[in-house]
Design a protein around this motif. Structure first.
Motif, PDB file in Angstrom:
ATOM      1  N   PRO A  14      19.756   3.493  44.538  1.00 46.85           N
ATOM      2  CA  PRO A  14      20.904   3.306  45.439  1.00 46.85           C
ATOM      3  C   PRO A  14      20.918   1.910  46.059  1.00 46.85           C
ATOM      4  O   PRO A  14      19.879   1.390  46.465  1.00 46.85           O
ATOM      5  CB  PRO A  14      20.688   4.381  46.507  1.00 46.85           C
ATOM      6  N   GLY A  15      22.089   1.315  46.070  1.00 46.61           N
ATOM      7  CA  GLY A  15      22.223  -0.039  46.592  1.00 46.61           C
ATOM      8  C   GLY A  15      21.942  -1.099  45.549  1.00 46.61           C
ATOM      9  O   GLY A  15      21.963  -2.287  45.830  1.00 46.61           O
ATOM     10  N   ALA A  16      21.677  -0.671  44.325  1.00 45.13           N
ATOM     11  CA  ALA A  16      21.337  -1.619  43.264  1.00 45.13           C
ATOM     12  C   ALA A  16      22.529  -1.959  42.387  1.00 45.13           C
ATOM     13  O   ALA A  16      22.361  -2.385  41.263  1.00 45.13           O
ATOM     14  CB  ALA A  16      20.210  -1.046  42.391  1.00 45.13           C
ATOM     15  N   ARG A  25       6.778   7.444  31.939  1.00 45.14           N
ATOM     16  CA  ARG A  25       7.672   7.588  33.084  1.00 45.14           C
ATOM     17  C   ARG A  25       7.898   6.196  33.653  1.00 45.14           C
ATOM     18  O   ARG A  25       6.943   5.465  33.904  1.00 45.14           O
ATOM     19  CB  ARG A  25       7.069   8.486  34.159  1.00 45.14           C
ATOM     20  N   VAL A  26       9.157   5.853  33.850  1.00 42.50           N
ATOM     21  CA  VAL A  26       9.533   4.584  34.468  1.00 42.50           C
ATOM     22  C   VAL A  26      10.009   4.909  35.873  1.00 42.50           C
ATOM     23  O   VAL A  26      10.912   5.735  36.047  1.00 42.50           O
ATOM     24  CB  VAL A  26      10.641   3.871  33.663  1.00 42.50           C
ATOM     25  N   THR A  27       9.377   4.296  36.880  1.00 39.82           N
ATOM     26  CA  THR A  27       9.777   4.538  38.269  1.00 39.82           C
ATOM     27  C   THR A  27      10.288   3.239  38.877  1.00 39.82           C
ATOM     28  O   THR A  27       9.866   2.148  38.503  1.00 39.82           O
ATOM     29  CB  THR A  27       8.603   5.064  39.117  1.00 39.82           C
ATOM     30  N   ALA A  28      11.205   3.386  39.820  1.00 36.51           N
ATOM     31  CA  ALA A  28      11.759   2.230  40.529  1.00 36.51           C
ATOM     32  C   ALA A  28      11.996   2.640  41.973  1.00 36.51           C
ATOM     33  O   ALA A  28      12.537   3.712  42.239  1.00 36.51           O
ATOM     34  CB  ALA A  28      13.065   1.790  39.873  1.00 36.51           C
ATOM     35  N   ALA A  29      11.565   1.780  42.890  1.00 34.56           N
ATOM     36  CA  ALA A  29      11.729   2.063  44.314  1.00 34.56           C
ATOM     37  C   ALA A  29      12.086   0.780  45.037  1.00 34.56           C
ATOM     38  O   ALA A  29      11.560  -0.294  44.719  1.00 34.56           O
ATOM     39  CB  ALA A  29      10.436   2.646  44.893  1.00 34.56           C
ATOM     40  N   PRO A  30      12.977   0.872  46.027  1.00 34.87           N
ATOM     41  CA  PRO A  30      13.337  -0.327  46.779  1.00 34.87           C
ATOM     42  C   PRO A  30      12.133  -0.861  47.552  1.00 34.87           C
ATOM     43  O   PRO A  30      11.295  -0.093  48.022  1.00 34.87           O
ATOM     44  CB  PRO A  30      14.441   0.146  47.726  1.00 34.87           C
ATOM     45  N   GLY A  32      15.156  -6.536  50.643  1.00 31.96           N
ATOM     46  CA  GLY A  32      16.276  -5.677  50.270  1.00 31.96           C
ATOM     47  C   GLY A  32      16.863  -5.934  48.901  1.00 31.96           C
ATOM     48  O   GLY A  32      17.530  -5.070  48.345  1.00 31.96           O
ATOM     49  N   ASP A  33      16.606  -7.103  48.325  1.00 26.71           N
ATOM     50  CA  ASP A  33      17.163  -7.419  47.011  1.00 26.71           C
ATOM     51  C   ASP A  33      16.197  -7.093  45.880  1.00 26.71           C
ATOM     52  O   ASP A  33      16.468  -7.374  44.726  1.00 26.71           O
ATOM     53  CB  ASP A  33      17.557  -8.894  46.939  1.00 26.71           C
ATOM     54  N   THR A  34      15.048  -6.480  46.216  1.00 27.69           N
ATOM     55  CA  THR A  34      13.985  -6.274  45.239  1.00 27.69           C
ATOM     56  C   THR A  34      13.710  -4.792  45.021  1.00 27.69           C
ATOM     57  O   THR A  34      13.668  -4.012  45.970  1.00 27.69           O
ATOM     58  CB  THR A  34      12.692  -6.974  45.706  1.00 27.69           C
ATOM     59  N   VAL A  35      13.504  -4.420  43.764  1.00 29.62           N
ATOM     60  CA  VAL A  35      13.126  -3.065  43.380  1.00 29.62           C
ATOM     61  C   VAL A  35      11.789  -3.164  42.639  1.00 29.62           C
ATOM     62  O   VAL A  35      11.661  -3.925  41.682  1.00 29.62           O
ATOM     63  CB  VAL A  35      14.197  -2.417  42.468  1.00 29.62           C
ATOM     64  N   ARG A  36      10.804  -2.416  43.115  1.00 27.70           N
ATOM     65  CA  ARG A  36       9.483  -2.392  42.462  1.00 27.70           C
ATOM     66  C   ARG A  36       9.471  -1.329  41.371  1.00 27.70           C
ATOM     67  O   ARG A  36       9.912  -0.206  41.584  1.00 27.70           O
ATOM     68  CB  ARG A  36       8.401  -2.077  43.484  1.00 27.70           C
ATOM     69  N   CYS A  37       8.937  -1.700  40.221  1.00 30.26           N
ATOM     70  CA  CYS A  37       8.938  -0.802  39.067  1.00 30.26           C
ATOM     71  C   CYS A  37       7.530  -0.589  38.530  1.00 30.26           C
ATOM     72  O   CYS A  37       6.700  -1.505  38.555  1.00 30.26           O
ATOM     73  CB  CYS A  37       9.797  -1.379  37.945  1.00 30.26           C
ATOM     74  N   LEU A  38       7.306   0.622  38.025  1.00 26.85           N
ATOM     75  CA  LEU A  38       6.072   0.969  37.314  1.00 26.85           C
ATOM     76  C   LEU A  38       6.450   1.672  36.022  1.00 26.85           C
ATOM     77  O   LEU A  38       7.418   2.438  35.994  1.00 26.85           O
ATOM     78  CB  LEU A  38       5.206   1.928  38.128  1.00 26.85           C
ATOM     79  N   GLU A  78       8.831  -6.403  39.284  1.00 29.91           N
ATOM     80  CA  GLU A  78       9.946  -6.291  40.220  1.00 29.91           C
ATOM     81  C   GLU A  78      11.234  -6.716  39.540  1.00 29.91           C
ATOM     82  O   GLU A  78      11.239  -7.626  38.707  1.00 29.91           O
ATOM     83  CB  GLU A  78       9.708  -7.188  41.436  1.00 29.91           C
ATOM     84  N   VAL A  79      12.297  -6.037  39.913  1.00 25.69           N
ATOM     85  CA  VAL A  79      13.636  -6.432  39.503  1.00 25.69           C
ATOM     86  C   VAL A  79      14.318  -6.970  40.757  1.00 25.69           C
ATOM     87  O   VAL A  79      14.373  -6.301  41.787  1.00 25.69           O
ATOM     88  CB  VAL A  79      14.425  -5.242  38.915  1.00 25.69           C
ATOM     89  N   VAL A  80      14.793  -8.204  40.664  1.00 23.90           N
ATOM     90  CA  VAL A  80      15.459  -8.861  41.804  1.00 23.90           C
ATOM     91  C   VAL A  80      16.953  -8.855  41.515  1.00 23.90           C
ATOM     92  O   VAL A  80      17.394  -9.377  40.490  1.00 23.90           O
ATOM     93  CB  VAL A  80      14.934 -10.289  42.017  1.00 23.90           C
ATOM     94  N   ARG A  81      17.698  -8.263  42.441  1.00 29.26           N
ATOM     95  CA  ARG A  81      19.161  -8.200  42.297  1.00 29.26           C
ATOM     96  C   ARG A  81      19.756  -9.451  42.907  1.00 29.26           C
ATOM     97  O   ARG A  81      19.354  -9.880  43.990  1.00 29.26           O
ATOM     98  CB  ARG A  81      19.697  -6.960  42.984  1.00 29.26           C
ATOM     99  N   HIS A  82      20.721 -10.018  42.228  1.00 28.00           N
ATOM    100  CA  HIS A  82      21.391 -11.221  42.719  1.00 28.00           C
ATOM    101  C   HIS A  82      22.809 -10.869  43.101  1.00 28.00           C
ATOM    102  O   HIS A  82      23.553 -10.311  42.303  1.00 28.00           O
ATOM    103  CB  HIS A  82      21.385 -12.307  41.660  1.00 28.00           C
ATOM    104  N   GLY A  83      23.188 -11.164  44.332  1.00 27.42           N
ATOM    105  CA  GLY A  83      24.532 -10.831  44.789  1.00 27.42           C
ATOM    106  C   GLY A  83      25.453 -12.007  44.770  1.00 27.42           C
ATOM    107  O   GLY A  83      25.209 -13.061  44.320  1.00 27.42           O
TER     108      GLY A  83
END
Length: 134
Positions: free
Chosen positions: A70-72, A97-102, A107-113, A129-134
């Motif tokens: 959410p928010g991504a 299993r791929v997990t992602a958490a804010p 706030g612009d980063t989602v940590r993934c495993l 990490e996935v960094v969202r660019h606005g």
């Protein structure tokens, strides 16, 4: 021998799916599981005799699940990956299993495993990490 993954209309690369169906994990993040099928043609290419899921596809799966957090919602520029580390090979047959958490601090980063699921416990196969660019 035919694999059910090679006869699907879903987007794929050499039989490996490019899409997942992430589900909320109850903590603000998402996760998705995928069965690595040794019949996928990608494993004949990468690498013959020693198949493993390519790192680029692993990173793509991380970004796909991160986009469901959410928010991504995608901004005008695509997201980027940061600090991706591959820690164990993803060799078929296997379930991952791929997990992602804010990241609450960024706030612009989602940590993934990416976890390799096993009867004796789970192994971290990749993180980043996935960094969202606005």
């Amino acid at each position: 021998m035919s694999s059910p993954y090679t006869e699907t209309a879903a987007p794929c690369v050499l039989g490996a799916p490019l899409t997942l169906d992430p589900v909320p994990d109850g903590t603000g993040g998402c996760s998705a599981e995928l069965e690595l099928d040794p019949g996928w043609p990608i494993f004949a290419e990468h690498f013959p005799g020693r198949p493993m899921l390519p790192g680029s596809l692993t990173a793509h799966l991380m970004a796909t699940v991160a986009a469901a957090v959410p928010g991504a919602e995608p901004g005008p520029r695509p997201a980027s990956l940061r600090g991706v580390r591959f820690q164990a090979p993803l060799v078929p047959p296997a379930r991952i299993r791929v997990t992602a958490a804010p990241d609450p601090a960024h706030g612009d980063t989602v940590r993934c495993l990416v976890l390799l699921l096993g009867p004796a416990g789970d192994t971290v196969a990749a993180r980043g990490e996935v960094v969202r660019h606005g």
